[in-house]
Structures are given as structure tokens and as C-alpha cells.
Design an enzyme around this catalytic site. Structure first.
Site, PDB file in Angstrom:
ATOM      1  N   ASP A 134       0.851  -1.197   0.000  1.00  0.00           N
ATOM      2  CA  ASP A 134       0.000   0.000   0.000  1.00  0.00           C
ATOM      3  C   ASP A 134       0.886   1.246   0.000  1.00  0.00           C
ATOM      4  OD1 ASP A 134      -3.192   0.563   1.006  1.00  0.00           O
ATOM      5  OD2 ASP A 134      -1.765   2.223   1.165  1.00  0.00           O
ATOM      6  N   ILE A 135       0.473   2.253  -0.751  1.00  0.00           N
ATOM      7  CA  ILE A 135       1.274   3.479  -0.874  1.00  0.00           C
ATOM      8  C   ILE A 135       1.274   4.286   0.432  1.00  0.00           C
ATOM      9  CG2 ILE A 135      -0.513   5.083  -1.697  1.00  0.00           C
ATOM     10  CD1 ILE A 135       1.526   5.931  -3.897  1.00  0.00           C
ATOM     11  N   ASN A 160     -13.014  -3.126   2.116  1.00  0.00           N
ATOM     12  CA  ASN A 160     -14.042  -2.107   2.165  1.00  0.00           C
ATOM     13  C   ASN A 160     -14.850  -2.161   0.872  1.00  0.00           C
ATOM     14  OD1 ASN A 160     -13.015  -1.020   4.638  1.00  0.00           O
ATOM     15  ND2 ASN A 160     -11.365  -0.076   3.470  1.00  0.00           N
ATOM     16  N   GLN A 208     -15.085   2.704   0.706  1.00  0.00           N
ATOM     17  CA  GLN A 208     -14.147   2.184  -0.299  1.00  0.00           C
ATOM     18  C   GLN A 208     -13.639   3.337  -1.151  1.00  0.00           C
ATOM     19  OE1 GLN A 208     -15.930  -0.645  -2.982  1.00  0.00           O
ATOM     20  NE2 GLN A 208     -13.972  -1.270  -3.879  1.00  0.00           N
ATOM     21  N   HIS A 265     -10.112  -5.181  -3.415  1.00  0.00           N
ATOM     22  CA  HIS A 265      -8.791  -5.414  -2.833  1.00  0.00           C
ATOM     23  C   HIS A 265      -8.949  -5.838  -1.388  1.00  0.00           C
ATOM     24  CE1 HIS A 265      -9.885  -1.151  -2.520  1.00  0.00           C
ATOM     25  NE2 HIS A 265      -9.253  -1.132  -1.354  1.00  0.00           N
ATOM     26  N   HIS A 284      -6.952  -5.792   2.133  1.00  0.00           N
ATOM     27  CA  HIS A 284      -5.817  -5.252   2.889  1.00  0.00           C
ATOM     28  C   HIS A 284      -5.317  -6.344   3.837  1.00  0.00           C
ATOM     29  CE1 HIS A 284      -6.813  -0.823   2.217  1.00  0.00           C
ATOM     30  NE2 HIS A 284      -7.998  -1.354   1.981  1.00  0.00           N
TER      31      HIS A 284
HETATM   32  P1  5GP Z   1      -9.827   1.478   0.295  1.00  0.00           P
HETATM   33  O1  5GP Z   1     -10.142   2.672   1.124  1.00  0.00           O
HETATM   34  O2  5GP Z   1     -10.422   1.578  -1.085  1.00  0.00           O
HETATM   35  O3  5GP Z   1     -10.170   0.184   0.976  1.00  0.00           O
HETATM   36  O4  5GP Z   1      -8.256   1.423   0.179  1.00  0.00           O
HETATM   37  C1  5GP Z   1      -7.530   1.939  -0.893  1.00  0.00           C
HETATM   38  C2  5GP Z   1      -6.079   1.824  -0.555  1.00  0.00           C
HETATM   39  O5  5GP Z   1      -5.324   2.025  -1.726  1.00  0.00           O
HETATM   40  C3  5GP Z   1      -5.583   2.859   0.476  1.00  0.00           C
HETATM   41  O6  5GP Z   1      -5.040   2.181   1.600  1.00  0.00           O
HETATM   42  C4  5GP Z   1      -4.529   3.655  -0.297  1.00  0.00           C
HETATM   43  O7  5GP Z   1      -3.416   4.019   0.500  1.00  0.00           O
HETATM   44  C5  5GP Z   1      -4.150   2.698  -1.414  1.00  0.00           C
HETATM   45  N1  5GP Z   1      -3.701   3.364  -2.635  1.00  0.00           N
HETATM   46  C6  5GP Z   1      -4.318   4.395  -3.275  1.00  0.00           C
HETATM   47  N2  5GP Z   1      -3.646   4.730  -4.385  1.00  0.00           N
HETATM   48  C7  5GP Z   1      -2.574   3.888  -4.456  1.00  0.00           C
HETATM   49  C8  5GP Z   1      -1.507   3.748  -5.385  1.00  0.00           C
HETATM   50  O8  5GP Z   1      -1.393   4.460  -6.382  1.00  0.00           O
HETATM   51  N3  5GP Z   1      -0.607   2.762  -5.127  1.00  0.00           N
HETATM   52  C9  5GP Z   1      -0.703   1.942  -4.031  1.00  0.00           C
HETATM   53  N4  5GP Z   1       0.255   1.023  -3.874  1.00  0.00           N
HETATM   54  N5  5GP Z   1      -1.694   2.047  -3.132  1.00  0.00           N
HETATM   55  C10 5GP Z   1      -2.623   3.019  -3.346  1.00  0.00           C
END
Ligand code: 5GP
Length: 127
Positions: A35-36, A97, A104, A110, A112
Site C-alpha cells: 500500500d502506498i 471495504n 471504499q 482489494h 488489505h
Molecule cells: P480502500 O479505502 O479503497 O479500501 O483502500 C484503498 C487503498 O489504496 C488505500 O489504503 C490507499 O493508501 C491505497 N492506494 C491508493 N492509491 C494507491 C496507489 O497508487 N498505489 C498503491 N500502492 N496504493 C494506493
């Protein structure tokens, strides 16, 4: 119900190689990468390569091969990052999420995998 997949979402772009990622594991149907914005010492995202929006979308519409591959990849990521509680690791939390109430951010399914520290309460109060 029909899910609409946004082909311009950030993980679709990662899968097309348009945006770099720190890959942990790539299999036939699955990609795992760091994760970034890591929220724990281990924070890996595991995604199917297919166009699925949410976990339930994936669980309903993915092929058996995709579902098996995804789950085996999760196990491999847990092994590779050393978090497997049955194999000497200290454990992990797996979160996915979905949609507005799930908060989300990226509309490509995805999982985590978070570990390397005690993860605290399972669900925080919404702000
Ligand atoms: P969500 O909130 O959709 O469950 O999580 C999205 C996740 O994607 C977040 O933890 C965010 O840090 C990660 N993320 C968003 N953009 C990027 C990216 O460009 N590269 C990577 N490796 N992770 C990302």
C-alpha cells in the site's frame, strides 16, 4: 444487479502497468503489492486481475480458478510477510471495504493485509 467497473481506477492502471507498484507477488489471476500509505509495518493489498468492484462482486462473478488463485495468493502473502500466526508470526488483520458505507476509496476489489503491530479495535466510530 449489475456492477459498473471503472477502467480508469488506480488499480486498473497499476494492472496495465501505467502506474508503478511495489509488487510482493504476482500469479496468474492475482497481484499483491505494498500500500502506498501503509497503516501498519505490513500493509499489502491483494487484488484480482479481473474487473471486480467489490468482494461480493468477485465472490459472485469470478471463476473458480480466479477465486482459488486469489485465496492461495493471500496465504502466500501472509507467509512472505511473516505474519502467519500458525507459523511463528504474530498475526494480521484482513479488511476489505465495499461501497459508500464501507468507505471504499478505490473501486477495484482489494484485500488489505495488515500486520506487524497490534491492530487495535476492529471498527472505529465514523466521524
Ligand atoms: P480502500 O479505502 O479503497 O479500501 O483502500 C484503498 C487503498 O489504496 C488505500 O489504503 C490507499 O493508501 C491505497 N492506494 C491508493 N492509491 C494507491 C496507489 O497508487 N498505489 C498503491 N500502492 N496504493 C494506493
Amino acid at each position: 444487479m449489475a456492477y459498473t467497473y471503472d477502467t480508469q481506477n488506480i488499480f486498473a492502471r497499476i494492472l496495465r502497468g501505467e502506474i508503478p507498484n511495489k509488487t510482493v507477488l504476482e500469479t496468474a489471476h492475482t497481484l499483491a503489492f505494498h500500500d502506498i500509505g501503509p497503516q501498519a509495518p505490513v500493509h499489502v493489498l491483494v487484488i484480482p486481475k479481473g474487473p471486480y468492484v467489490t468482494y461480493d462482486h468477485f465472490a459472485r462473478d469470478a471463476s473458480d480458478a480466479e477465486i482459488v488463485d486469489f485465496n492461495r495468493a493471500v496465504a502466500q502473502v501472509c507467509a512472505m510477510t511473516g505474519v502467519q500466526p500458525g507459523e511463528g508470526g504474530q498475526g494480521f488483520r484482513a479488511i476489505t471495504n465495499a461501497g459508500a458505507h464501507g468507505v471504499q476509496e478505490v473501486p477495484h476489489f482489494h484485500l488489505h493485509i495488515l500486520g506487524g503491530r497490534v491492530m487495535g479495535r476492529m471498527v472505529a466510530q465514523a466521524d
